[in-house]
Design a protein around this motif. Structure first.
Motif, PDB file in Angstrom:
ATOM      1  N   ILE A  18      19.710   4.953  27.878  1.00 51.83           N
ATOM      2  CA  ILE A  18      19.222   5.384  26.563  1.00 51.83           C
ATOM      3  C   ILE A  18      18.188   6.495  26.719  1.00 51.83           C
ATOM      4  CG2 ILE A  18      18.008   4.670  24.466  1.00 51.83           C
ATOM      5  CD1 ILE A  18      19.182   1.850  24.908  1.00 51.83           C
ATOM      6  N   LEU A  19      17.303   6.366  27.716  1.00 46.88           N
ATOM      7  CA  LEU A  19      16.276   7.399  27.950  1.00 46.88           C
ATOM      8  C   LEU A  19      16.919   8.728  28.334  1.00 46.88           C
ATOM      9  CD1 LEU A  19      13.585   5.289  29.863  1.00 46.88           C
ATOM     10  CD2 LEU A  19      13.413   6.205  27.526  1.00 46.88           C
ATOM     11  N   GLU A  20      17.976   8.673  29.113  1.00 40.93           N
ATOM     12  CA  GLU A  20      18.708   9.895  29.478  1.00 40.93           C
ATOM     13  C   GLU A  20      19.321  10.538  28.231  1.00 40.93           C
ATOM     14  OE1 GLU A  20      21.596   9.068  32.473  1.00 40.93           O
ATOM     15  OE2 GLU A  20      20.119   8.305  33.915  1.00 40.93           O
ATOM     16  N   LYS A  21      19.881   9.674  27.372  1.00 42.18           N
ATOM     17  CA  LYS A  21      20.505  10.189  26.144  1.00 42.18           C
ATOM     18  C   LYS A  21      19.455  10.826  25.224  1.00 42.18           C
ATOM     19  CE  LYS A  21      24.299   9.640  25.143  1.00 42.18           C
ATOM     20  NZ  LYS A  21      25.510  10.484  25.284  1.00 42.18           N
ATOM     21  N   ILE A  22      18.266  10.232  25.175  1.00 43.05           N
ATOM     22  CA  ILE A  22      17.176  10.787  24.369  1.00 43.05           C
ATOM     23  C   ILE A  22      16.809  12.190  24.843  1.00 43.05           C
ATOM     24  CG2 ILE A  22      14.665  10.592  24.009  1.00 43.05           C
ATOM     25  CD1 ILE A  22      15.074   7.589  23.567  1.00 43.05           C
ATOM     26  N   LEU A  23      16.712  12.366  26.153  1.00 46.71           N
ATOM     27  CA  LEU A  23      16.397  13.684  26.718  1.00 46.71           C
ATOM     28  C   LEU A  23      17.497  14.682  26.387  1.00 46.71           C
ATOM     29  CD1 LEU A  23      14.456  15.351  28.444  1.00 46.71           C
ATOM     30  CD2 LEU A  23      15.734  14.592  30.478  1.00 46.71           C
ATOM     31  N   ASN A  27      17.123  18.125  23.888  1.00 46.90           N
ATOM     32  CA  ASN A  27      17.532  19.477  24.285  1.00 46.90           C
ATOM     33  C   ASN A  27      18.586  20.039  23.328  1.00 46.90           C
ATOM     34  OD1 ASN A  27      15.830  19.619  26.541  1.00 46.90           O
ATOM     35  ND2 ASN A  27      17.304  18.541  27.834  1.00 46.90           N
ATOM     36  N   ARG A  28      19.511  19.149  22.916  1.00 46.69           N
ATOM     37  CA  ARG A  28      20.602  19.600  22.062  1.00 46.69           C
ATOM     38  C   ARG A  28      20.101  20.032  20.679  1.00 46.69           C
ATOM     39  NH1 ARG A  28      25.416  15.450  20.815  1.00 46.69           N
ATOM     40  NH2 ARG A  28      25.388  15.354  23.100  1.00 46.69           N
ATOM     41  N   TYR A  29      19.134  19.299  20.163  1.00 41.17           N
ATOM     42  CA  TYR A  29      18.650  19.551  18.804  1.00 41.17           C
ATOM     43  C   TYR A  29      17.245  20.159  18.794  1.00 41.17           C
ATOM     44  CZ  TYR A  29      22.646  16.616  17.722  1.00 41.17           C
ATOM     45  OH  TYR A  29      23.913  16.097  17.641  1.00 41.17           O
ATOM     46  N   LYS A  30      16.944  20.897  19.834  1.00 43.65           N
ATOM     47  CA  LYS A  30      15.624  21.505  19.975  1.00 43.65           C
ATOM     48  C   LYS A  30      15.312  22.443  18.805  1.00 43.65           C
ATOM     49  CE  LYS A  30      12.898  24.288  23.216  1.00 43.65           C
ATOM     50  NZ  LYS A  30      12.924  25.001  24.523  1.00 43.65           N
ATOM     51  N   ASN A  31      16.300  23.246  18.413  1.00 46.97           N
ATOM     52  CA  ASN A  31      16.072  24.224  17.338  1.00 46.97           C
ATOM     53  C   ASN A  31      15.784  23.539  16.001  1.00 46.97           C
ATOM     54  OD1 ASN A  31      16.388  26.393  19.055  1.00 46.97           O
ATOM     55  ND2 ASN A  31      18.584  26.595  18.644  1.00 46.97           N
ATOM     56  N   LYS A  45      11.294  14.561  15.881  1.00 47.00           N
ATOM     57  CA  LYS A  45      11.588  14.188  17.257  1.00 47.00           C
ATOM     58  C   LYS A  45      11.962  12.701  17.340  1.00 47.00           C
ATOM     59  CE  LYS A  45       8.950  16.246  20.216  1.00 47.00           C
ATOM     60  NZ  LYS A  45       7.799  16.601  21.095  1.00 47.00           N
ATOM     61  N   ASN A  46      11.223  11.865  16.613  1.00 47.95           N
ATOM     62  CA  ASN A  46      11.521  10.429  16.635  1.00 47.95           C
ATOM     63  C   ASN A  46      12.872  10.134  15.990  1.00 47.95           C
ATOM     64  OD1 ASN A  46      10.317   7.626  17.228  1.00 47.95           O
ATOM     65  ND2 ASN A  46      11.005   7.434  15.101  1.00 47.95           N
ATOM     66  N   LEU A  47      13.215  10.892  14.950  1.00 49.48           N
ATOM     67  CA  LEU A  47      14.540  10.734  14.339  1.00 49.48           C
ATOM     68  C   LEU A  47      15.636  11.032  15.351  1.00 49.48           C
ATOM     69  CD1 LEU A  47      16.517  10.362  11.985  1.00 49.48           C
ATOM     70  CD2 LEU A  47      16.067  12.744  11.328  1.00 49.48           C
ATOM     71  N   ILE A  48      15.461  12.091  16.136  1.00 55.26           N
ATOM     72  CA  ILE A  48      16.436  12.438  17.175  1.00 55.26           C
ATOM     73  C   ILE A  48      16.515  11.317  18.218  1.00 55.26           C
ATOM     74  CG2 ILE A  48      16.932  14.057  19.050  1.00 55.26           C
ATOM     75  CD1 ILE A  48      17.500  15.127  16.203  1.00 55.26           C
ATOM     76  N   HIS A  49      15.362  10.747  18.584  1.00 55.17           N
ATOM     77  CA  HIS A  49      15.359   9.630  19.526  1.00 55.17           C
ATOM     78  C   HIS A  49      16.137   8.440  18.967  1.00 55.17           C
ATOM     79  CE1 HIS A  49      11.266  11.164  21.316  1.00 55.17           C
ATOM     80  NE2 HIS A  49      12.294  11.963  21.584  1.00 55.17           N
ATOM     81  N   TYR A  50      15.975   8.196  17.681  1.00 53.11           N
ATOM     82  CA  TYR A  50      16.665   7.070  17.047  1.00 53.11           C
ATOM     83  C   TYR A  50      18.176   7.307  17.040  1.00 53.11           C
ATOM     84  CZ  TYR A  50      18.059   3.611  13.574  1.00 53.11           C
ATOM     85  OH  TYR A  50      18.680   2.570  12.928  1.00 53.11           O
ATOM     86  N   LEU A  51      18.600   8.553  16.763  1.00 60.58           N
ATOM     87  CA  LEU A  51      20.030   8.872  16.777  1.00 60.58           C
ATOM     88  C   LEU A  51      20.608   8.698  18.177  1.00 60.58           C
ATOM     89  CD1 LEU A  51      20.044  12.042  14.487  1.00 60.58           C
ATOM     90  CD2 LEU A  51      20.625   9.694  13.860  1.00 60.58           C
ATOM     91  N   ALA A  52      19.812   9.028  19.196  1.00 58.93           N
ATOM     92  CA  ALA A  52      20.258   8.818  20.579  1.00 58.93           C
ATOM     93  C   ALA A  52      20.425   7.328  20.856  1.00 58.93           C
ATOM     94  CB  ALA A  52      19.243   9.434  21.549  1.00 58.93           C
ATOM     95  N   LEU A  53      19.453   6.536  20.421  1.00 57.98           N
ATOM     96  CA  LEU A  53      19.554   5.084  20.587  1.00 57.98           C
ATOM     97  C   LEU A  53      20.784   4.533  19.892  1.00 57.98           C
ATOM     98  CD1 LEU A  53      18.274   2.258  21.300  1.00 57.98           C
ATOM     99  CD2 LEU A  53      17.093   2.420  19.095  1.00 57.98           C
ATOM    100  N   ARG A  54      21.046   5.011  18.674  1.00 57.60           N
ATOM    101  CA  ARG A  54      22.165   4.492  17.898  1.00 57.60           C
ATOM    102  C   ARG A  54      23.515   5.064  18.324  1.00 57.60           C
ATOM    103  NH1 ARG A  54      21.196   1.896  13.140  1.00 57.60           N
ATOM    104  NH2 ARG A  54      23.411   1.392  13.399  1.00 57.60           N
ATOM    105  N   SER A  55      23.505   5.969  19.301  1.00 54.04           N
ATOM    106  CA  SER A  55      24.789   6.437  19.836  1.00 54.04           C
ATOM    107  C   SER A  55      25.417   5.384  20.744  1.00 54.04           C
ATOM    108  CB  SER A  55      24.608   7.753  20.606  1.00 54.04           C
ATOM    109  OG  SER A  55      23.868   7.554  21.800  1.00 54.04           O
ATOM    110  N   LEU A 490      18.315  15.510   6.291  1.00 46.48           N
ATOM    111  CA  LEU A 490      16.886  15.261   6.456  1.00 46.48           C
ATOM    112  C   LEU A 490      16.213  16.372   7.265  1.00 46.48           C
ATOM    113  CD1 LEU A 490      16.629  11.417   7.134  1.00 46.48           C
ATOM    114  CD2 LEU A 490      15.924  12.650   5.091  1.00 46.48           C
ATOM    115  N   LEU A 491      16.819  16.732   8.387  1.00 40.13           N
ATOM    116  CA  LEU A 491      16.206  17.748   9.254  1.00 40.13           C
ATOM    117  C   LEU A 491      16.076  19.090   8.543  1.00 40.13           C
ATOM    118  CD1 LEU A 491      17.950  16.801  12.606  1.00 40.13           C
ATOM    119  CD2 LEU A 491      15.487  16.734  12.165  1.00 40.13           C
ATOM    120  N   LYS A 492      17.064  19.409   7.701  1.00 34.99           N
ATOM    121  CA  LYS A 492      16.971  20.650   6.930  1.00 34.99           C
ATOM    122  C   LYS A 492      15.890  20.544   5.863  1.00 34.99           C
ATOM    123  CE  LYS A 492      18.107  24.813   6.002  1.00 34.99           C
ATOM    124  NZ  LYS A 492      17.866  25.873   6.995  1.00 34.99           N
TER     125      LYS A 492
END
Length: 610
Positions: A18-23, A27-31, A45-55, A490-492
């Motif tokens: 999961i930590l690898e996926k978060i990283l 990187n993927r959604y940096k912009n 950033k936390n939203l992106i972490h949550y999406l990684a967890l839920r993948s 949300l991000l937009k």
């Protein structure tokens, strides 16, 4: 050994994955993270972490954590990375590896709570009540005339006021805002853009008749007389008043009536009927009638004045025609026209044979090029269900698959939902753009109806730039497409500050399907928690109480569940004050045993007899 080494290793490996996926996701959604408002950087950033967890499918992982006494990840949305690092440190210690996991760029639980509070306060304003969940109340037209309306609601618990641009006009909105701000200068004003709502078209006018109908018991005895409003033509009763019939009459004739006067007349069937004057309100009169009667234009009314032998005769003024109604039963066929043809009910010949299907038009003719045979269609907030059985260039034939046993009524201006169809409808209409000019000058927040994608949000932000608007945004999530696109929406939207999300449960339930809706509602709450975005629990909150004065048991439970979100919204109703008071009490009580989704366990008093 208390914990099996093999099981602990399995948990550690899963955490590392999961930590690898978060990283990877960072990187993927940096912009996208860099593009949000500075106040939202950590939240994005936390939203992106949550999406990684839920993948991942985390059900097995959660079960393994529970078996060793660790709380599972379902309550850690607001600080995903921190929680994972805490888990890993604990697992390392249990494996006799006393390394403490350290990294930068994560929020602790306490830091995330502060961020959520900051964002909620920015959207709704600070609260000085004994609860955290706000109460947002939809304002009726009467709020523009009655200066005490907002004052009373504020005293009972209203924290913010909502105005729907689909109703009334700018002068009325201005009065509502002025009265609300006078009652409470800190009360935030939220205004809904109508959006591209798909509705049924106009119906053909019916007969010019008023049916006075008192309430009867099963023996046919009158238990509640019909409440009748007598007034000059065009003068309607107060918006929130209960009324069974409105009869237009001459102003001078009506002024001669007093409490206790009574009016007699022969109705359209030749039946002798009587109406008793109960009270005066402005130029109108409230009256009661225990007779079932049909009043038409020209019906002769005779008023008998109290304590006088004289009487005054008058005829009923022009009555507006009743709107035709289509009664639909399961198995019926309905024709939906592309052209704005006035709707009509089913036509039969003298022998009772079908001559013509019932038909009605719709407000968005472009749907005819998008829908397909076999797709589902719903009318009137899901009360009538159907399936498209034929698609022609200028009409649809719909087979009704679900309606009331005694027939469901379909009228003009009722919502149409096509949950399986992609109609390509954008979130902003030309009317929305016009209304936004008023909203930008007079409101604190705009409620963005039928947002479906980040492109819709971009259109709204572009309008903000044109108007130099400084507004909060509340994203109304009411379609399946909006839910699927929620993270990108949300991000937009987080380029603006502040924002919120409204769980518009009416259309959303129909669009996503009844069996899916409960899960989707919960998922929206989880995603908002991960993004530290305030969420609003909307549609039918204490609706029975607000409209009829008595709550159902189910809606009390529903209101209690709303304590988990940032705000609960009440709609209009003649008992709205009772609803606000009740909701305030429920939220305060629930706060003593629940903090968002986490149960609090205060001392519980049991009987000593077990």
């Amino acid at each position: 050994m208390l914990f099996e080494t093999e099981k602990l290793e399995e948990i550690r490996i899963q955490i590392d994955l999961i930590l690898e996926k978060i990283l990877e996701y960072e990187n993927r959604y940096k912009n996208q993270i860099l593009g949000v408002h500075p106040n939202y950087t950590e939240s994005a950033k936390n939203l992106i972490h949550y999406l990684a967890l839920r993948s991942f499918d985390n059900a097995v992982f959660q079960d393994k954590l529970s078996k060793i006494g660790l709380p599972n990840t379902s309550s850690s949305e607001s600080s995903v990375l921190h929680n994972l690092l805490v888990y890993k440190t604990i697992i390392n210690h249990l494996l006799n590896n006393h390394k403490v996991e350290k990294t930068s760029g994560f929020l602790t639980k306490s830091e995330s709570k502060k961020l959520i509070k900051k964002h909620v306060n920015a959207l709704f304003g600070k609260i000085d009540r004994n609860r955290n969940t706000r109460i947002l109340v939809t304002q009726p037209t009467i709020a523009s005339e009655d200066k005490d309306f907002a004052k009373n609601l504020t005293a009972l618990g209203m924290d913010a006021a909502r105005i729907n641009c689909a109703h009334d006009s700018e002068p009325v909105w201005s009065k509502i805002i002025a009265n609300t701000k006078q009652a409470n200068p800190n009360c935030k004003i939220f205004m809904d853009l109508g959006g591209p709502k798909l509705r049924t078209g106009k119906m053909k006018p019916g007969y010019k008749v008023i049916h006075i109908k008192p309430k009867r018991n099963t023996l046919g005895q009158v238990i509640v007389p019909a409440k009748v409003w007598l007034a000059p033509f065009g003068m309607l009763p107060p918006e929130n008043a209960e009324v069974d019939a409105i009869i237009p009459v001459n102003k001078k004739w009506l002024q001669k009536t007093r409490k206790g006067s009574y009016v007699t007349f022969l109705d359209s069937r030749g039946k002798k009927c009587k109406i008793t004057i109960e009270s005066k309100e402005g130029y109108g009169r409230w009256a009661s009638c225990s007779d079932s009667a049909f009043v038409t234009t020209g019906t002769q009314l005779t008023v008998f004045l109290e304590k006088k032998s004289t009487s005054e005769i008058h005829t009923v003024h022009e009555i507006l025609p009743l709107e035709e109604i289509i009664f639909l039963f399961e198995g019926d066929t309905l024709k939906l026209n592309k052209a704005p043809i006035l709707g009509e009910p089913t036509k039969y010949d003298e022998a009772g044979n079908l001559i013509e299907y019932p038909h009605i038009s719709c407000t968005l003719p472009q749907l005819f090029s998008e829908v397909k045979k076999g797709e589902l269609i719903y009318f009137d907030d899901g009360k009538i269900e159907g399936i498209i059985k034929e698609v022609a260039s200028d009409f649809l034939l719909i087979k009704i698959t679900n309606a009331k046993k005694n027939g469901s009524k379909l009228k003009a201006d009722k919502g149409i939902n096509l949950p399986n169809s992609d109609l390509g409808i954008n979130g902003l209409t030309e009317k929305d753009k016009e209304d936004l000019k008023f909203v930008a000058k007079n409101a604190d927040a705009v409620n963005f109806s039928f947002v479906n994608s980040k492109n819709d949000v971009e259109d709204l932000l572009n309008e903000f730039k044109k108007l130099n608007a400084d507004l909060s945004i509340v994203l109304k999530i009411e379609t399946k497409k909006a839910f699927r696109n929620l993270p990108s929406i949300l991000l937009k939207a987080m380029e603006n500050y502040p924002i919120g999300v409204m769980i518009a449960r009416g259309d959303l339930a129909i669009e996503t399907g009844w069996k899916n809706f409960a899960v989707i509602q919960e998922e929206i709450i989880h995603i908002c928690e991960a993004a530290h975005i305030p969420d609003i629990w909307a549609t039918q909150v204490l609706e029975n109480l607000a409209k009829k004065g008595i709550p159902t048991r189910a809606e009390i439970t529903d209101a209690a569940m709303s304590q988990r979100v940032s705000c609960a919204m009440l709609n209009k109703g003649i008992y709205i004050e009772k609803a606000v008071k009740m909701l305030d009490k429920i939220l305060c009580k629930m706060q003593s045993i629940q903090n968002k989704k986490i149960a609090i366990l205060p001392k519980l008093e049991f009987s000593k007899e077990l």
